[in-house]
Design an enzyme around this catalytic site. Structure first.
Site, short mmCIF file in Angstrom:
data_model
loop_
_atom_site.label_atom_id
_atom_site.label_comp_id
_atom_site.label_asym_id
_atom_site.label_seq_id
_atom_site.Cartn_x
_atom_site.Cartn_y
_atom_site.Cartn_z
N GLU A 1 38.52 89.80 41.27
CA GLU A 1 38.91 91.12 41.77
C GLU A 1 39.48 91.13 43.19
O GLU A 1 38.86 91.65 44.12
CB GLU A 1 37.72 92.09 41.68
CG GLU A 1 37.18 92.23 40.26
CD GLU A 1 36.24 93.42 40.10
OE1 GLU A 1 35.74 93.94 41.09
OE2 GLU A 1 36.03 93.84 38.94
N GLU B 1 35.00 91.37 32.36
CA GLU B 1 33.90 92.28 32.71
C GLU B 1 34.14 93.62 32.05
O GLU B 1 35.24 94.18 32.13
CB GLU B 1 33.81 92.55 34.22
CG GLU B 1 33.20 91.46 35.04
CD GLU B 1 32.98 91.89 36.50
OE1 GLU B 1 32.90 93.10 36.79
OE2 GLU B 1 32.91 90.99 37.35
C1 FCB Z 1 32.82 94.77 39.41
C2 FCB Z 1 32.20 93.56 40.07
C3 FCB Z 1 30.83 93.23 39.55
C4 FCB Z 1 30.01 94.49 39.35
C5 FCB Z 1 30.77 95.48 38.51
C6 FCB Z 1 29.99 96.74 38.21
O1 FCB Z 1 33.77 95.33 40.27
O2 FCB Z 1 33.01 92.42 39.88
O3 FCB Z 1 30.22 92.34 40.45
O4 FCB Z 1 29.63 94.99 40.56
O5 FCB Z 1 31.96 95.82 39.15
#
Ligand code: FCB
Length: 446
Positions: free
Chosen positions: A161, A352
């Protein structure tokens, strides 16, 4: 040459600072998040977190119980290179050896992220990501890790990110290192992307068959109305939030409308982007990791609010998670298709996706987190629809394996499919973990 996965990766994810604890154990040095957590009053810290460092075997067994075939975790740079560069720390490497070997013994593929936000403080003291030398520092770290682990690790994510690191860390000042300055933000973002390209090359040199990518966070945006003003604002927001990172990573260079907008406001140091930089950033990757949680609606006027905090989303009345994030699985389907058509990576992985709900154990000790099951089910279905419509999606990772330290929101936000009692460190598989186990088993049987 990039290769499609020969099977769908079903996994869960974590990151080092959010679960490991042991913040100063076995030669680890402080990271910028240790510094931030220790400096802010009343802040939850990652000093102990889920104490994963000391409970590794128990956690590995839990992963087996959930039935995943892949686990996405990050290594703490401060454990393996406490001075940021130079002498490796054998005890730090030994911890990740135990983790990687323990995964392989259980038939779980290790997916290793090199950087999930925990820069060594010693490197921040030298300017951190705003210093162009950070590209070299990160390449040295990536080379060491590839040298040591590529006999067992085949899937690598360089950076997690970059937008969050650049903007929340260097513009909003909310995340470490807590800076608020536009030129620093764009410098940090640029060096992070160069570091990604350079590390990709370093890993490939040592391990030509390695699958290398990164995890890009995305925030799909829709105009709040049909007006052309809202459409223009949405395009600007998309440039700020998505295109600024996706375009250069996929070899298109920075979007010219955003370069002009930033330059005209004095946000972009004219000497920052040097000849050859965009070529390095566009180094081919094997897969694109997508981190998706929510989408936003953008109204005219708000595109200029990125001065301080990013444009304001005008959310429609709908379902929200406890982070206050809109639940919008269709936007995930559309974004995966957009990634396929607009940037065309060989392979896409949802690295994610998940939801924060605080549902805890009932009197029998069971955790009936129905809303999380609904969230995961709808987003997995959206992922599969994108795949059926042609997007080369080869994996999906739930965020997160364990309830953990949700950065500045601390332990109050629970994303885990495994409940963690932060006082006793007891773990309980939530209903969502059993549901996910069955969902994976059903897929393998198909
Ligand atoms: C993302 C992050 C992860 C977690 C999620 C909810 O942005 O990469 O570490 O905090 O959000």
């Amino acid at each position: 040459m990039a290769i499609r996965q020969n099977h769908f990766a079903w996994g869960v994810g974590t990151s080092a600072y959010q679960i490991e604890g042991a913040w100063d154990t076995d030669g680890k040095s402080p990271s910028i998040w240790d510094t931030m957590a220790h400096t802010l009053p009343m802040s939850d810290t990652g000093d102990i977190a889920c104490d994963h460092y000391h409970r590794l075997d128990e956690d590995l067994d839990l992963l087996s119980e959930v039935g995943v075939n892949a686990y996405h975790f990050s290594a703490a740079w401060t454990r393996v290179l406490p001075s940021g560069v130079g002498e490796p720390n054998a005890r730090g490497l030994a911890f990740y050896d135990r983790l990687v070997d323990g995964l392989l013994e259980r038939d779980i593929e290790p997916w290793l992220t090199l950087y999930h936000w925990d820069l060594p403080q010693v490197l921040q003291d030298r300017g951190g990501w705003a210093n162009r030398d950070s590209v070299e520092w990160f390449t040295e770290y990536a080379s060491l890790m590839a040298e040591h682990f590529s006999d067992r690790v085949t899937h690598w994510m360089t950076i997690n990110e970059p937008w969050v690191i650049a903007v929340l860390g260097h513009l909003e000042g909310l995340f470490a290192p807590g800076i608020s300055d536009w030129q620093t933000t764009l410098a940090a973002g640029h060096h992070l992307l160069m570091a990604h390209g350079s590390a990709t090359r370093a890993i490939k040199e040592r391990s030509p068959d390695a699958q290398v990518g990164l995890s890009l966070d995305c925030r799909p945006a829709e105009p709040a109305s049909n007006s052309s003003a809202d459409a223009a604002a949405t395009h600007h927001f998309d440039g700020f939030r998505n295109r600024w990172f996706f375009d250069p990573v996929f070899g298109k260079g920075y979007p010219t409308d955003m370069v002009a907008a930033y330059a005209s406001k004095g946000r972009l140091d004219p000497t920052l982007i040097q000849p050859g930089d965009e070529n390095l950033i566009g180094t081919p990757i094997d897969f694109c990791g997508i981190n998706y949680y929510t989408s936003v609606r953008i109204a005219a006027g708000s595109e200029e609010m990125d001065e301080a905090e990013g444009p304001v989303g005008i959310d429609p009345p709908n379902d929200y998670t406890e982070m206050g994030w809109l639940v919008d699985p269709d936007a995930l389907e559309r974004f995966l298709l957009r990634v396929h058509y607009e940037w065309s990576p060989e392979s896409i992985i949802v690295t994610e996706n998940g939801a924060s709900y605080s549902t805890g154990p009932d009197e029998t000790g069971a955790v009936h987190d129905l809303r999380r099951i609904e969230y995961l089910d709808s987003h997995i279905m959206a992922t599969m629809r994108a795949r059926e419509r042609g997007a080369p999606v080869d994996g999906y990772f739930v965020w997160s394996f364990l309830d953990n330290l949700e950065w500045r929101a601390g332990y109050s936000q629970r994303f885990g499919i495994v409940w963690v009692d932060h006082n006793t460190q007891q773990r309980i598989l939530k209903d969502s973990a059993y549901w996910y186990r069955d969902r994976i088993a059903q897929d393998s049987a198909d």
